[in-house]
Design an enzyme around this catalytic site. Structure first.
Site, PDB file in Angstrom:
ATOM      1  N   ASP A 187       0.874  -1.170   0.000  1.00 28.82           N
ATOM      2  CA  ASP A 187       0.000   0.000   0.000  1.00 28.82           C
ATOM      3  C   ASP A 187       0.914   1.222   0.000  1.00 28.82           C
ATOM      4  O   ASP A 187       1.452   1.562   1.048  1.00 28.82           O
ATOM      5  CB  ASP A 187      -0.906  -0.037   1.231  1.00 28.82           C
ATOM      6  CG  ASP A 187      -1.707   1.233   1.433  1.00 28.82           C
ATOM      7  OD1 ASP A 187      -1.877   1.996   0.466  1.00 28.82           O
ATOM      8  OD2 ASP A 187      -2.157   1.463   2.571  1.00 28.82           O
ATOM      9  N   GLU A 221      -0.932  10.806   0.483  1.00 32.78           N
ATOM     10  CA  GLU A 221      -2.210  10.118   0.604  1.00 32.78           C
ATOM     11  C   GLU A 221      -2.441   9.567   2.006  1.00 32.78           C
ATOM     12  O   GLU A 221      -3.567   9.612   2.518  1.00 32.78           O
ATOM     13  CB  GLU A 221      -2.289   8.968  -0.413  1.00 32.78           C
ATOM     14  CG  GLU A 221      -3.675   8.371  -0.596  1.00 32.78           C
ATOM     15  CD  GLU A 221      -4.043   7.303   0.423  1.00 32.78           C
ATOM     16  OE1 GLU A 221      -5.224   6.930   0.510  1.00 32.78           O
ATOM     17  OE2 GLU A 221      -3.130   6.808   1.138  1.00 32.78           O
ATOM     18  N   GLU A 222      -1.401   9.031   2.633  1.00 36.32           N
ATOM     19  CA  GLU A 222      -1.567   8.412   3.953  1.00 36.32           C
ATOM     20  C   GLU A 222      -1.998   9.412   5.021  1.00 36.32           C
ATOM     21  O   GLU A 222      -2.486   9.018   6.082  1.00 36.32           O
ATOM     22  CB  GLU A 222      -0.273   7.712   4.386  1.00 36.32           C
ATOM     23  CG  GLU A 222       0.109   6.489   3.555  1.00 36.32           C
ATOM     24  CD  GLU A 222      -0.839   5.311   3.722  1.00 36.32           C
ATOM     25  OE1 GLU A 222      -1.807   5.411   4.513  1.00 36.32           O
ATOM     26  OE2 GLU A 222      -0.637   4.292   3.044  1.00 36.32           O
ATOM     27  N   ASP A 242      -5.381   1.924  -5.795  1.00 36.40           N
ATOM     28  CA  ASP A 242      -4.921   1.743  -4.416  1.00 36.40           C
ATOM     29  C   ASP A 242      -5.341   0.352  -3.969  1.00 36.40           C
ATOM     30  O   ASP A 242      -6.140  -0.317  -4.622  1.00 36.40           O
ATOM     31  CB  ASP A 242      -5.515   2.834  -3.515  1.00 36.40           C
ATOM     32  CG  ASP A 242      -4.638   3.148  -2.312  1.00 36.40           C
ATOM     33  OD1 ASP A 242      -3.867   2.266  -1.890  1.00 36.40           O
ATOM     34  OD2 ASP A 242      -4.727   4.274  -1.794  1.00 36.40           O
ATOM     35  N   HIS A 322      -1.614  -2.152   6.303  1.00 28.87           N
ATOM     36  CA  HIS A 322      -0.957  -1.322   7.311  1.00 28.87           C
ATOM     37  C   HIS A 322      -0.204  -2.156   8.346  1.00 28.87           C
ATOM     38  O   HIS A 322       0.022  -1.704   9.470  1.00 28.87           O
ATOM     39  CB  HIS A 322      -1.950  -0.374   7.992  1.00 28.87           C
ATOM     40  CG  HIS A 322      -2.338   0.770   7.122  1.00 28.87           C
ATOM     41  ND1 HIS A 322      -2.986   1.884   7.597  1.00 28.87           N
ATOM     42  CD2 HIS A 322      -2.161   0.987   5.791  1.00 28.87           C
ATOM     43  CE1 HIS A 322      -3.204   2.730   6.608  1.00 28.87           C
ATOM     44  NE2 HIS A 322      -2.710   2.197   5.495  1.00 28.87           N
TER      45      HIS A 322
END
Length: 349
Positions: A187, A221-222, A242, A322
């Protein structure tokens, strides 16, 4: 039909995940992507946030498409230098402390020096701490053990380490004989690799796209605002590429392309979703429709910013998002196939 080469995509992915790029410190990986595209003679420019935009001209120059994937990752920043010489962290991105316990890391100082370390519970040793297994994994209890001879905060400061230095996590990337790719930061570097290979394929096949198409490699983005700006006014469709999230109640798997119908921001554009599904059916591409309950994308950020666009979200299925992530080469291939046909398809104008 020659699709983007999956093995080349995976080799590129391995290179990308090995470049530290926590949100806020992404220049090195953006430079890598920039050089990759420049070698293909693709026109690129950086926005003021540090993201990279590549543009391929199409037959229709009045109506544009934009695809985006983000190269920034989860990470941390030095919050405090403890009297013991260990570091207290503040997290970058939405993840939990337990997911980085025992992880090797790298501290980068503002002068560019790099030091290695390990992220541990303060109460790790079971020979000393009776309740080591029960202690909460949180900011107060977790710390970085630096691989240097340091005994106190002054020793750490003498190395040049200070509050605000970025901390990145060892990706530990592996490709298994069974086709799985295991790594942190799939990711969203898996999607970045897919888009870069797609661009390479378009160039090598001399494909003239039906619409001028922009590719945004975003870098925030995070933390919520990677793809919410620098969208040309001519843009009609905006597709975020994504990861698809896997878990209980989810349809997404590690072998197909995931097409998102809704996330925490609300539903994605219904007509675009249906068109993506039809493309998958027409070309025998394995896909799953899914909802991501705790998720947002660059496309949803663009909608929130007020852009008048049709927005969608697709991507490879990623297990254990994550944390210690994994996908399969089949998911990468199916995502690449869908995008290959999407960028050559007609829009509903």
């Amino acid at each position: 039909m020659a699709y983007p080469n999956t093995e080349e995509t995976i080799c590129l992915l391995k290179k990308l995940v090995q470049i530290p790029s926590p949100s806020g410190n992404t220049n090195e990986v953006i430079t890598f992507v920039e050089h990759f595209l420049n070698e293909l003679n693709v026109k690129t420019k950086r926005n003021r946030k540090g993201g990279l935009i590549a543009t391929l001209p199409g037959k229709d120059e009045q109506n544009h498409r934009m695809l985006t994937a983000h190269v920034d990752t989860l990470g941390a920043i030095v919050k405090e230098i403890k009297p013991s010489g260990r570091l207290k962290l503040d997290l970058i991105g939405g993840f939990k402390y337990n997911s980085i316990e025992g992880e090797y890391c790298e501290i980068e100082t503002s002068s560019g020096q790099k030091f290695t370390g390990t992220i541990l519970m303060h109460q790790t040793s079971v020979h000393v701490y009776k309740d080591a297994d029960k202690t909460e994994r949180n900011q107060d209890n977790m710390e970085v053990r630096i691989d240097e001879k340091v005994h106190n905060a002054d020793d750490v400061c003498s190395l040049g380490i200070q509050i605000g230095d970025f901390v990145s996590f060892d990706p530990r990337v592996q490709k298994t004989p069974t086709g799985f790719i295991k790594s942190r930061h799939l990711d969203d570097k898996a999607s970045v690799a897919i888009l870069l290979q797609l661009i390479k394929q378009i160039i090598s096949e001399k494909i003239l796209l039906p619409y001028t198409t922009h590719f945004l490699i975003s870098n925030n983005e995070e933390i919520g605002y990677g793809g919410n700006s620098n969208i040309p006014i001519e843009t009609v469709e905006y597709l975020a590429v994504d990861m698809g999230a896997i878990g209980d109640g989810q349809a997404t798997d590690e072998y197909t392309v995931s097409i998102c119908t809704k996330d925490a921001s609300g539903p994605y554009h219904y007509e675009l979703r249906k068109r993506l599904v039809q493309l998958a059916k027409d070309h025998q591409i394995g896909y799953k429709l899914d909802i991501y309950p705790y998720y947002g994308s660059d496309a949803s950020a663009a909608i929130r910013a007020g852009h008048d666009i049709i927005h969608g979200l697709v991507g490879p299925g990623i297990d254990s998002s994550h944390a210690f992530e994994r996908t399969h080469q089949d998911s990468i291939a199916n995502t690449a196939k869908l995008l290959y046909h999407y960028v050559q398809s007609e829009m509903i104008l």
